[in-house]
Design a protein around this motif. Structure first.
Motif, PDB file in Angstrom:
ATOM      1  N   ARG A  31      44.036  50.607  31.967  1.00  0.00           N
ATOM      2  CA  ARG A  31      43.027  50.125  31.022  1.00  0.00           C
ATOM      3  C   ARG A  31      42.264  51.283  30.383  1.00  0.00           C
ATOM      4  N   GLU A  32      41.952  52.312  31.173  1.00  0.00           N
ATOM      5  CA  GLU A  32      41.238  53.478  30.639  1.00  0.00           C
ATOM      6  C   GLU A  32      42.087  54.213  29.607  1.00  0.00           C
ATOM      7  N   VAL A  33      43.351  54.437  29.942  1.00  0.00           N
ATOM      8  CA  VAL A  33      44.256  55.135  29.018  1.00  0.00           C
ATOM      9  C   VAL A  33      44.442  54.310  27.747  1.00  0.00           C
ATOM     10  N   ALA A  34      44.592  53.009  27.896  1.00  0.00           N
ATOM     11  CA  ALA A  34      44.757  52.130  26.732  1.00  0.00           C
ATOM     12  C   ALA A  34      43.535  52.219  25.827  1.00  0.00           C
ATOM     13  N   ALA A  35      42.354  52.223  26.420  1.00  0.00           N
ATOM     14  CA  ALA A  35      41.122  52.316  25.632  1.00  0.00           C
ATOM     15  C   ALA A  35      41.041  53.664  24.913  1.00  0.00           C
ATOM     16  N   LYS A  36      41.396  54.754  25.595  1.00  0.00           N
ATOM     17  CA  LYS A  36      41.348  56.087  24.984  1.00  0.00           C
ATOM     18  C   LYS A  36      42.332  56.217  23.829  1.00  0.00           C
ATOM     19  N   LEU A  37      43.504  55.605  24.000  1.00  0.00           N
ATOM     20  CA  LEU A  37      44.536  55.695  22.962  1.00  0.00           C
ATOM     21  C   LEU A  37      44.358  54.651  21.863  1.00  0.00           C
ATOM     22  N   GLY A  38      43.515  53.659  22.117  1.00  0.00           N
ATOM     23  CA  GLY A  38      43.359  52.577  21.146  1.00  0.00           C
ATOM     24  C   GLY A  38      44.570  51.668  21.110  1.00  0.00           C
ATOM     25  N   LYS A  39      45.234  51.533  22.250  1.00  0.00           N
ATOM     26  CA  LYS A  39      46.445  50.707  22.370  1.00  0.00           C
ATOM     27  C   LYS A  39      46.200  49.614  23.396  1.00  0.00           C
ATOM     28  N   SER A  40      47.112  48.665  23.476  1.00  0.00           N
ATOM     29  CA  SER A  40      47.021  47.628  24.498  1.00  0.00           C
ATOM     30  C   SER A  40      47.576  48.167  25.815  1.00  0.00           C
ATOM     31  N   VAL A  41      47.233  47.487  26.898  1.00  0.00           N
ATOM     32  CA  VAL A  41      47.744  47.876  28.215  1.00  0.00           C
ATOM     33  C   VAL A  41      49.262  47.744  28.230  1.00  0.00           C
ATOM     34  N   ARG A  42      49.779  46.717  27.582  1.00  0.00           N
ATOM     35  CA  ARG A  42      51.232  46.526  27.520  1.00  0.00           C
ATOM     36  C   ARG A  42      51.919  47.702  26.816  1.00  0.00           C
ATOM     37  N   THR A  43      51.312  48.187  25.754  1.00  0.00           N
ATOM     38  CA  THR A  43      51.875  49.345  25.044  1.00  0.00           C
ATOM     39  C   THR A  43      51.864  50.565  25.947  1.00  0.00           C
TER      40      THR A  43
END
Length: 124
Positions: free
Chosen positions: A19-31
């Motif tokens: 979730r943290e990485v997804a938020a930093k990248l501006g992507k979904s968790v699935r991505t």
């Protein structure tokens, strides 16, 4: 960022990291999960973004493009107004007149489909 997801940890911590990485990248968790999988299978080269081979090219024949624009222009003369959907219907009908549906034995006919051009691509 993707590397920290490869480090061993428990399931709860892993979910938090995703979730943290997804938020930093501006992507979904699935991505992010897909990116991690590609990283594991192909390495760093898998994460490099590539441009489409057909980027910038029209997927519609220039004759049809001109027909669509002409139909749109003629339908918007004076007080007459034509919607993009009405243009699509006229293009579909014209296409069907020019191209006979493909009929295989025992199957329903395959009818060609006409796509609309967005009004932003129509230059007058």
């Amino acid at each position: 960022m993707i590397q920290q997801l490869l480090e061993p940890c428990d399931r709860i911590t892993y979910g938090q990291r995703q979730r943290e990485v997804a938020a930093k990248l501006g992507k979904s968790v699935r991505t992010v999960r897909r990116l991690v999988k590609k990283w594991e299978e192909e390495g760093l080269a898998a994460l490099q973004t590539t441009t489409r081979a057909d980027k910038g090219t029209h997927r519609i024949d220039t004759d049809w493009q001109q027909f669509i624009i002409k139909t749109y222009q003629e339908g918007n003369k004076g007080s007459k107004r034509i919607t993009p959907q009405q243009v699509a219907i006229r293009v579909r009908d014209a296409y069907r007149l020019r191209h006979k549906p493909i009929q295989e034995s025992g199957k329903p006919p395959i009818v060609p489909v006409a796509y609309m051009l967005s009004s932003s691509r129509m230059q007058f």
